[in-house]
Design a protein around this motif. Sequence first.
Motif, PDB file in Angstrom:
ATOM      1  N   PHE A 120     -11.341   2.357  -7.729  1.00 25.12           N
ATOM      2  CA  PHE A 120      -9.956   1.883  -7.636  1.00 25.12           C
ATOM      3  C   PHE A 120      -9.277   1.939  -8.998  1.00 25.12           C
ATOM      4  O   PHE A 120      -8.120   2.353  -9.122  1.00 25.12           O
ATOM      5  N   GLY A 121      -9.998   1.501 -10.020  1.00 21.91           N
ATOM      6  CA  GLY A 121      -9.424   1.513 -11.361  1.00 21.91           C
ATOM      7  C   GLY A 121      -9.119   2.912 -11.848  1.00 21.91           C
ATOM      8  O   GLY A 121      -8.093   3.147 -12.502  1.00 21.91           O
ATOM      9  N   LEU A 122      -9.979   3.869 -11.533  1.00 23.27           N
ATOM     10  CA  LEU A 122      -9.749   5.249 -11.941  1.00 23.27           C
ATOM     11  C   LEU A 122      -8.551   5.855 -11.209  1.00 23.27           C
ATOM     12  O   LEU A 122      -7.793   6.643 -11.788  1.00 23.27           O
ATOM     13  N   ILE A 123      -8.374   5.494  -9.935  1.00 17.93           N
ATOM     14  CA  ILE A 123      -7.190   5.958  -9.204  1.00 17.93           C
ATOM     15  C   ILE A 123      -5.929   5.393  -9.845  1.00 17.93           C
ATOM     16  O   ILE A 123      -4.918   6.093 -10.029  1.00 17.93           O
ATOM     17  N   ALA A 124      -5.984   4.105 -10.199  1.00 17.77           N
ATOM     18  CA  ALA A 124      -4.836   3.485 -10.876  1.00 17.77           C
ATOM     19  C   ALA A 124      -4.553   4.171 -12.204  1.00 17.77           C
ATOM     20  O   ALA A 124      -3.395   4.378 -12.579  1.00 17.77           O
ATOM     21  N   ALA A 125      -5.616   4.545 -12.934  1.00 23.12           N
ATOM     22  CA  ALA A 125      -5.440   5.230 -14.216  1.00 23.12           C
ATOM     23  C   ALA A 125      -4.721   6.561 -14.033  1.00 23.12           C
ATOM     24  O   ALA A 125      -3.848   6.923 -14.832  1.00 23.12           O
ATOM     25  N   LEU A 126      -5.093   7.296 -12.995  1.00 24.76           N
ATOM     26  CA  LEU A 126      -4.434   8.571 -12.731  1.00 24.76           C
ATOM     27  C   LEU A 126      -2.955   8.358 -12.418  1.00 24.76           C
ATOM     28  O   LEU A 126      -2.086   9.081 -12.933  1.00 24.76           O
ATOM     29  N   CYS A 127      -2.653   7.355 -11.595  1.00 20.98           N
ATOM     30  CA  CYS A 127      -1.255   7.065 -11.253  1.00 20.98           C
ATOM     31  C   CYS A 127      -0.462   6.688 -12.492  1.00 20.98           C
ATOM     32  O   CYS A 127       0.651   7.187 -12.716  1.00 20.98           O
ATOM     33  N   TRP A 128      -1.012   5.788 -13.314  1.00 22.99           N
ATOM     34  CA  TRP A 128      -0.279   5.350 -14.495  1.00 22.99           C
ATOM     35  C   TRP A 128      -0.211   6.435 -15.567  1.00 22.99           C
ATOM     36  O   TRP A 128       0.744   6.482 -16.339  1.00 22.99           O
ATOM     37  N   GLY A 129      -1.202   7.318 -15.629  1.00 28.36           N
ATOM     38  CA  GLY A 129      -1.136   8.415 -16.579  1.00 28.36           C
ATOM     39  C   GLY A 129       0.030   9.344 -16.271  1.00 28.36           C
ATOM     40  O   GLY A 129       0.799   9.725 -17.163  1.00 28.36           O
ATOM     41  N   ILE A 130       0.191   9.710 -14.998  1.00 28.58           N
ATOM     42  CA  ILE A 130       1.323  10.544 -14.591  1.00 28.58           C
ATOM     43  C   ILE A 130       2.632   9.780 -14.775  1.00 28.58           C
ATOM     44  O   ILE A 130       3.638  10.317 -15.259  1.00 28.58           O
ATOM     45  N   HIS A 131       2.603   8.504 -14.419  1.00 26.91           N
ATOM     46  CA  HIS A 131       3.782   7.643 -14.550  1.00 26.91           C
ATOM     47  C   HIS A 131       4.275   7.594 -15.985  1.00 26.91           C
ATOM     48  O   HIS A 131       5.480   7.684 -16.256  1.00 26.91           O
ATOM     49  N   ASP A 132       3.359   7.487 -16.941  1.00 27.79           N
ATOM     50  CA  ASP A 132       3.764   7.305 -18.332  1.00 27.79           C
ATOM     51  C   ASP A 132       4.353   8.564 -18.952  1.00 27.79           C
ATOM     52  O   ASP A 132       5.170   8.487 -19.873  1.00 27.79           O
ATOM     53  N   ILE A 133       3.937   9.718 -18.470  1.00 29.79           N
ATOM     54  CA  ILE A 133       4.601  10.940 -18.912  1.00 29.79           C
ATOM     55  C   ILE A 133       6.044  10.947 -18.423  1.00 29.79           C
ATOM     56  O   ILE A 133       6.971  11.340 -19.140  1.00 29.79           O
ATOM     57  N   CYS A 134       6.255  10.490 -17.200  1.00 25.13           N
ATOM     58  CA  CYS A 134       7.617  10.378 -16.683  1.00 25.13           C
ATOM     59  C   CYS A 134       8.426   9.353 -17.474  1.00 25.13           C
ATOM     60  O   CYS A 134       9.626   9.538 -17.706  1.00 25.13           O
ATOM     61  N   VAL A 135       7.772   8.268 -17.906  1.00 23.19           N
ATOM     62  CA  VAL A 135       8.445   7.240 -18.704  1.00 23.19           C
ATOM     63  C   VAL A 135       9.049   7.845 -19.952  1.00 23.19           C
ATOM     64  O   VAL A 135      10.177   7.534 -20.344  1.00 23.19           O
ATOM     65  N   ARG A 136       8.302   8.716 -20.609  1.00 24.46           N
ATOM     66  CA  ARG A 136       8.764   9.300 -21.862  1.00 24.46           C
ATOM     67  C   ARG A 136      10.084  10.050 -21.665  1.00 24.46           C
ATOM     68  O   ARG A 136      10.956  10.027 -22.524  1.00 24.46           O
ATOM     69  N   TYR A 137      10.234  10.693 -20.514  1.00 24.54           N
ATOM     70  CA  TYR A 137      11.474  11.421 -20.214  1.00 24.54           C
ATOM     71  C   TYR A 137      12.568  10.469 -19.743  1.00 24.54           C
ATOM     72  O   TYR A 137      13.685  10.474 -20.265  1.00 24.54           O
ATOM     73  N   VAL A 138      12.241   9.622 -18.779  1.00 26.95           N
ATOM     74  CA  VAL A 138      13.256   8.787 -18.148  1.00 26.95           C
ATOM     75  C   VAL A 138      13.817   7.754 -19.114  1.00 26.95           C
ATOM     76  O   VAL A 138      15.022   7.498 -19.146  1.00 26.95           O
ATOM     77  N   SER A 139      12.964   7.136 -19.934  1.00 25.88           N
ATOM     78  CA  SER A 139      13.434   6.087 -20.833  1.00 25.88           C
ATOM     79  C   SER A 139      14.423   6.624 -21.855  1.00 25.88           C
ATOM     80  O   SER A 139      15.319   5.912 -22.302  1.00 25.88           O
TER      81      SER A 139
END
Length: 280
Positions: free
Chosen positions: A6-25
Amino acid sequence: MISLIFGLIAALCWGIHDICVRYVSQQVGAFPALATILIVAALLTTPFAILFGDWRAMDLSAIALAAASGAVFTVAYLGLYKAFEIGPVRLVAPILGAYPVLSVGWAALSGQGVSWDQWFAVGGVITGVAIVGLLSRDDESGGSQSAAIIWAVLGGTGFAGTFALGHAAAHAGSELPVILVTQIVAVLGAIVLLLAAGGIRLPTRNALPMLGFMGLLDCVALGIVIAAAGMARPEFAAVASSTFGMITVILAWLILRERVSPGQWYGVAITFTAIGYLAI
């Protein structure tokens, strides 16, 4: 272990999410993006929590812990967004992903045994972060690197607190209602931050699809980490989720073309090797 998966799945989601953060923010602004993403995540959770959640198990203590988890989660995301807004990713991602250090420290303060090799891994995390920070240049950031580090530390501390409080709330109540209460309080916190920063500002229409996708990623990641409270060794989910930084750094190198020197790769490798060891 299922909690580790479960934690590794969350890591994958947040890893992709944080790349999007860099653009969106940088395009939308940290606070409008944060509020939108949290609202989307809460809307996605609501029907499942209403239909399948055991609301009778939610006493005042469970609600209070879930609300506290949501408030701390707002602080965690504020630190994450501001850190990535300043950057660079390779500096702030290892710091944000080092929150298992706090988990080990909390275990020691709670009277649980912490072996010498676990403390050695904690030292590895700190050493790797220091190497990455020392080898970064000011002209590689969108602002002060010291400010980026402070925001990243705030974000990492907030994530550790969010998971600790969320797991305690889930043990006292029921997972799905806890997740929804956490998200609702986080939404309210984000709206307060948005108002304090100058009032409600709606994201541009072009940014909405990406923000919706980020909200879905956040919903999945936070939900499964808190849901792991009912499994054996739920702390493994929180520790494993911290490897999102490794995914973020690799994606930043591939997609954003951020230069990473050999010495900095060495520091990143030390950091995430140590974090991985703590997850064993």
